[in-house]
Design an enzyme around this catalytic site. Structure first.
Site, short mmCIF file in Angstrom:
data_model
loop_
_atom_site.label_atom_id
_atom_site.label_comp_id
_atom_site.label_asym_id
_atom_site.label_seq_id
_atom_site.Cartn_x
_atom_site.Cartn_y
_atom_site.Cartn_z
N THR A 172 0.86 -1.18 0.00
CA THR A 172 0.00 0.00 0.00
C THR A 172 0.90 1.23 0.00
O THR A 172 2.07 1.14 0.34
CB THR A 172 -0.88 0.02 1.26
OG1 THR A 172 0.00 0.08 2.39
CG2 THR A 172 -1.75 -1.21 1.35
N TRP A 186 -20.25 17.01 8.29
CA TRP A 186 -19.25 16.65 7.29
C TRP A 186 -19.40 17.47 6.02
O TRP A 186 -20.51 17.71 5.56
CB TRP A 186 -19.45 15.22 6.84
CG TRP A 186 -19.00 14.18 7.79
CD1 TRP A 186 -18.24 14.35 8.91
CD2 TRP A 186 -19.30 12.79 7.70
NE1 TRP A 186 -18.05 13.15 9.52
CE2 TRP A 186 -18.68 12.18 8.80
CE3 TRP A 186 -20.01 12.01 6.79
CZ2 TRP A 186 -18.76 10.82 9.01
CZ3 TRP A 186 -20.09 10.65 7.01
CH2 TRP A 186 -19.47 10.06 8.11
#
Ligand code: ADP
Length: 543
Positions: free
Chosen positions: A183, A444
């Site tokens: 990753t 958000w």
């Protein structure tokens, strides 16, 4: 009752033999450093990959399950390694050539690479990695530039020389390792994900399906996504399954270079991250000359959200974007945005909006949305949660870190770190990476939504949104913008442009105009660098 079916093990070696037998004349085209094109075939690939395998076993003494790294651009020799390394029973470990020497050294040590195959033009990078390694793997140099390999190194062509027509693949269980990728390590150290023959075969079969990516033997695929980025989304494995031709751009990734290849090689499908396509669009729209591309060319675009404006802009050129969402941990395919029959009656704009969703999971991938307090969210198109996934090509742990409980739910599902919503048809919409969400006044704001909307403005090329601190609201969005060349756009114009799509409190007060947005090693916007650049920025939102 016992099944009467044969317990044949799934193996990528079968695909290599199949390509040699069924598609020996199907083409592989590589652009070399001097921009000339090198043509070879699946017949050549079959022969040479087996030579790679034989040499790894007999000359380098590589055993089953041992990792062999590649540090290479996209080209035919890299494809030989894709199949040759697993054909030796070994593990293909693609190294990301855009990482720092420190990160590459960490990854080589962590994987325990026994050998490395490297392009000559990347030797200067490798020379900087070597002193940082615990053990330096046996190094084999591929003369990509055509210049003789330096004497102190083993030459790839000499290494693989020899007749491998009677080479025998090792008998392997389908769950044995085939390859590994790390990753990117945006949060903490990079982590290794290990794929098996079984996982890659099932993934390849699924990619080929018509409502997924739909590969066919007549396809000519331009693999722009680097072969170190989640195995070029595992398309090289799927393409060989159906005999689709593969065209590799080598180190030439400019918009004009890629368009030239699309035109001259009659490309039917190309793959890359959105930033590549933003660049290609600019070249396509520059008035230098009209391009004659294959009608109805498809582009698989993923790795980051695809703005609806990008889909619409390419449609004007008769080019169709298909969006995919996934991650290294998922081999990488998680969802694909294909239209269903019920969408046929929708207007063009409505269809674009569906294609701008991340799409539905293919067979064998299961998904769920989970809130911070562990509740599972309904699939109603509005309830958000972390996306968790399970399936035969989704990792259940990390290499050397089997107990990473942060990334896995207690029942084993992968926690993707992405926040999304699912609608009643199972279409996923990514709201944001959880760490990129902007928390303003306890609510958000999706950086992805803002970016996609701003990139729809006709005077904007690219936009990335990061949170900046605010004394009252906690965080506010800062929009970092690259205007189109020769054009200007004001903050007020942008606010007016955004007004119909966002609640008033979501509209940003903070804009910064820059020449370029930094990229990650896989070509996505590098938000960590933007946060660093703007760390002292004071938000202009009134308290
Ligand atoms: P990196 O960390 O280098 O980006 P990956 O390529 O594995 O490594 O990235 C996976 C992540 O990329 C996903 O978790 C998601 O946040 C993002 N991503 C991938 N495809 C999409 C997409 N179509 N839309 C939005 N985000 C995406």
């Amino acid at each position: 009752m016992k099944s009467t079916m044969m317990p044949v093990q799934l193996s990528i070696n079968h695909l290599l033999d199949r390509a040699g037998r069924y598609f020996p004349r199907h083409e592989i085209v590589s652009r070399l450093p001097d921009k000339s094109l090198e043509r070879s075939t699946y017949g050549d690939l079959h022969r040479r990959a087996r030579q790679v395998a034989q040499a790894l076993r007999n000359k380098a003494g590589i055993g089953r399950g041992e990792p062999v790294a590649t540090l290479m651009w996209n080209h035919a020799a890299h494809l030989e390694c894709y199949f040759g390394i697993p054909a030796a029973g070994a593990v293909l470990h693609t190294l990301n050539l855009r990482l720092s020497p420190e990160d590459i050294a960490y990854i080589v040590d962590d994987a325990g690479d026994r050998a490395l195959i490297v392009d000559d033009m990347l030797l200067p990078l490798w020379e900087r990695v070597k002193p940082l390694l615990r053990i330096v793997p046996r190094t084999i140099v591929h003369a990509f530039t055509g210049v003789p390999v330096p004497e102190e190194y083993e030459n790839y062509e000499d290494f693989i020389a020899g007749d491998a027509s009677s080479y025998m693949y090792p008998e392997q269980d389908e769950n044995e390792a085939l390859g590994m990728c790390y990753t990117s390590g945006t949060t903490g150290r990079p982590k290794g994900v290990v794929y098996s023959h079984r996982s890659m075969m099932l993934h390849a079969l699924t990619e080929c399906a018509p409502d997924v990516i739909g590969l066919a033997s007549r396809d000519r695929i331009l693999v722009v996504v680097p072969m170190f980025h989640a195995n070029a989304w595992a398309i090289p494995f799927a393409a060989i399954m159906v005999g689709a031709s593969q065209i590799f751009p080598g180190p030439h990734l400019g918009g004009e270079d890629l368009l030239d290849l699309m035109e001259s090689e009659r490309i039917t499908l190309a793959l890359g991250v959105p930033t590549i396509w933003l660049m290609i669009l600019q070249s396509l729209e520059s008035p230098t000359r009209k391009r004659s591309l294959v009608a109805d060319m498809r582009m698989l675009v993923g790795g980051a959200a695809v703005p609806v404006s990008l889909i619409a802009a390419f449609e004007k050129h008769g080019m169709h974007i298909v969006q995919g969402w996934g991650m290294t941990e998922m081999s990488p395919l998680g969802t694909v945005s294909a239209l269903r029959p019920k969408h046929a009656s929708l207007s063009t704009e409505e269809q674009y909006a569906i294609r701008a969703l991340q799409g539905a999971a293919p067979p064998l991938v299961e998904m769920r949305l989970v809130t911070d307090d562990g509740a599972t969210q309904p699939w109603d198109g509005v309830s958000a949660g972390e996306i968790q996934a399970r399936g035969p090509w989704i990792t259940g742990s990390y290499h050397n870190a089997p107990q990473d409980s942060e990334k896995f739910a207690s029942d084993g599902w992968l926690r993707t770190g992405d926040v999304g919503v699912l609608d009643a048809d199972g279409y996923l919409r990514i709201v944001d990476r959880s760490k990129d969400l902007i928390k303003s006044g306890g609510e958000w704001i999706s950086s992805v939504d803002l970016e996609n909307a701003v990139m729809g403005h006709p005077d904007v090329t690219e936009a990335a949104v990061v949170a900046v601190p605010h004394p009252k609201w906690g965080e506010r969005p800062l929009v970092v913008i690259v205007p189109k060349s020769g054009r200007t756009v004001t903050e007020e114009q942008l606010r007016v442009f955004l007004a119909p799509y966002f609640a008033k409190w979501q509209i940003p007060d903070d804009f910064a105009f820059v020449d370029a947005i930094p990229r990650t090693s896989t070509g996505k916007f590098l938000k960590t660098a933007l946060r660093e650049t703007f760390k002292d920025y004071v938000s202009r939102t009134p308290s």
